[in-house]
Design a protein around this motif. Structure first.
Motif, PDB file in Angstrom:
ATOM      1  N   ALA A   1       0.691  -1.126   0.034  1.00 37.00           N
ATOM      2  CA  ALA A   1       0.010  -0.020  -0.090  1.00 37.00           C
ATOM      3  C   ALA A   1       0.800   1.389   0.061  1.00 37.00           C
TER       4      ALA A   1
ATOM      5  N   ILE B   1       0.956   4.003  -3.116  1.00 34.91           N
ATOM      6  CA  ILE B   1       0.392   5.511  -2.582  1.00 34.91           C
ATOM      7  C   ILE B   1       1.664   6.408  -3.122  1.00 34.91           C
TER       8      ILE B   1
ATOM      9  N   TYR C   1       1.876   6.622  -6.846  1.00 35.99           N
ATOM     10  CA  TYR C   1       0.556   7.285  -7.640  1.00 35.99           C
ATOM     11  C   TYR C   1       0.759   8.663  -7.221  1.00 35.99           C
ATOM     12  N   SER C   2       1.174   9.097  -5.906  1.00 36.84           N
ATOM     13  CA  SER C   2       1.225  10.484  -5.574  1.00 36.84           C
ATOM     14  C   SER C   2       2.559  11.116  -6.147  1.00 36.84           C
TER      15      SER C   2
END
Length: 67
Positions: A18, A22, A25-26
């Motif tokens: 996770a 994240i 993705y960010s």
């Protein structure tokens, strides 16, 4: 295949997957490494889901408690 991933190891793998997803993705992870981060996250999530880590097999490692 015999399960060799224990409960704590599974939780750690899901959490790491996770976090990697994240970060990718960010766009905190540079664009050149985002695909690698996604692939590693998928591998960690799958090994946690199926409870088998192929890298543990040659070394006969198991984090699973035997009953």
């Amino acid at each position: 295949m015999k399960a060799n991933v224990g409960k704590f190891d599974r939780v750690f793998r899901f959490a790491l997957a996770a976090v990697l997803a994240i970060l990718a993705y960010s766009e905190i992870i540079p664009n050149e490494f985002q695909l690698v981060a996604y692939i590693i996250a998928i591998v960690f999530a799958l090994t946690g889901l199926i409870r088998v880590c192929p890298l543990y097999m040659p070394f006969v490692i198991s984090t699973r408690r035997e009953k």
